[in-house]
Design a protein around this motif. Structure first.
Motif, short mmCIF file in Angstrom:
data_model
loop_
_atom_site.label_atom_id
_atom_site.label_comp_id
_atom_site.label_asym_id
_atom_site.label_seq_id
_atom_site.Cartn_x
_atom_site.Cartn_y
_atom_site.Cartn_z
N GLU A 162 29.41 27.86 -23.47
CA GLU A 162 30.20 28.78 -22.66
C GLU A 162 29.47 30.11 -22.59
N SER A 163 29.34 30.66 -21.39
CA SER A 163 28.66 31.95 -21.24
C SER A 163 29.63 33.09 -21.57
N GLU A 164 29.07 34.28 -21.66
CA GLU A 164 29.90 35.47 -21.74
C GLU A 164 30.62 35.63 -20.41
N ARG A 165 31.72 36.35 -20.41
CA ARG A 165 32.41 36.64 -19.16
C ARG A 165 31.54 37.63 -18.39
N MET A 166 31.33 37.34 -17.10
CA MET A 166 30.52 38.21 -16.26
C MET A 166 31.40 38.79 -15.16
N HIS A 167 30.81 39.72 -14.41
CA HIS A 167 31.59 40.43 -13.40
C HIS A 167 30.76 40.49 -12.12
N ASP A 168 31.38 40.10 -11.00
CA ASP A 168 30.71 40.19 -9.70
C ASP A 168 31.06 41.53 -9.06
N GLU A 169 30.02 42.34 -8.81
CA GLU A 169 30.23 43.70 -8.28
C GLU A 169 30.93 43.68 -6.92
N LYS A 170 30.49 42.80 -6.02
CA LYS A 170 31.03 42.83 -4.65
C LYS A 170 32.49 42.40 -4.59
N THR A 171 32.83 41.33 -5.30
CA THR A 171 34.19 40.79 -5.19
C THR A 171 35.13 41.33 -6.28
N GLU A 172 34.54 41.98 -7.29
CA GLU A 172 35.31 42.46 -8.44
C GLU A 172 35.87 41.32 -9.29
N LEU A 173 35.38 40.11 -9.08
CA LEU A 173 35.90 38.95 -9.83
C LEU A 173 35.13 38.74 -11.12
N GLY A 174 35.88 38.38 -12.17
CA GLY A 174 35.26 37.98 -13.42
C GLY A 174 35.03 36.47 -13.37
N PHE A 175 34.02 36.01 -14.09
CA PHE A 175 33.74 34.57 -14.12
C PHE A 175 32.90 34.24 -15.35
N ARG A 176 32.88 32.97 -15.68
CA ARG A 176 32.02 32.49 -16.78
C ARG A 176 31.61 31.06 -16.48
N PHE A 177 30.43 30.69 -16.99
CA PHE A 177 29.91 29.33 -16.84
C PHE A 177 30.27 28.53 -18.08
N VAL A 178 30.84 27.35 -17.87
CA VAL A 178 31.24 26.50 -19.01
C VAL A 178 30.67 25.10 -18.80
N THR A 179 30.04 24.57 -19.86
CA THR A 179 29.51 23.21 -19.85
C THR A 179 30.44 22.32 -20.67
N TYR A 180 30.84 21.21 -20.08
CA TYR A 180 31.66 20.21 -20.77
C TYR A 180 30.82 18.95 -20.90
#
Length: 189
Positions: free
Chosen positions: A166-184
């Motif tokens: 699981e990645s750290e939580r990241m932030h998209d500057e343009k959309t203001e959305l937070g996201f993270r990459f998760v491998t299952y």
């Protein structure tokens, strides 16, 4: 269950309520997620084929009905004349098949010849669901938003899939959305 030592992996970006699409488009534009998708589904390769993707017809059409660059697309459609109607016959980078088994069998054969170790299932909802039984790994981008008017959703993960990275939580500057990459990964039975 894998196809001749080829890993079957799914990749998608999902909202907190599992939305993956709205009006046959991504419900957001997160640049880092699109770069992640490209990096995951292409691999620098001496051969011209750098990745193999399997998708349903609507997913293909959501990408402008054009195969992804440097990748071979397997498009699943029940329409027997879909290849002809969309000028896809006689192309090396796009193959129309009529079921998931044919897509995976042909993709595995191509992957073996091109020395690629992963076949990517990229959507949509029904293809993801049908492919779970063959899937070894799932790469999800969890986008911190709820899409109330979405019309395509990622299915509930079967219980045999567990978070392996699981990645750290990241932030998209343009959309203001937070996201993270998760491998299952599928756990051993």
């Amino acid at each position: 269950m894998s196809y001749a030592h080829t890993e079957i992996a799914q990749i998608a970006a999902i909202s907190s309520n599992r939305c993956i699409g709205k009006n046959n488009e991504l419900p957001w534009h997160v640049s880092a997620d699109l770069q992640h998708f490209k990096k995951m589904t292409t691999k620098a390769n001496a051969d011209s084929i750098q990745g193999i993707v399997v998708m349903g017809r609507k997913t293909f059409e959501s990408m402008g009905s054009k195969p992804l660059p440097k990748r071979v697309s397997f498009i699943i459609s029940s329409q027997t004349d879909y290849a002809e109607k969309n000028d896809l016959q006689d192309r090396d980078d796009a193959h129309v098949v009529h079921n998931l088994d044919d897509a995976l069998t042909q993709a595995a054969s191509l992957a073996h010849g091109a020395h690629l170790d992963t076949i990517w299932v990229i959507g949509g909802e029904r293809v993801f669901s049908d492919a779970f039984m063959y899937t070894d790994r799932i790469e999800l981008t969890h986008v911190d938003t709820e899409i109330t008017d979405g019309d395509a959703f990622y299915p509930e993960l079967p219980s045999e899939f567990e978070v392996s990275e699981e990645s750290e939580r990241m932030h998209d500057e343009k959309t203001e959305l937070g996201f993270r990459f998760v491998t299952y990964r599928k756990t051993a039975e």
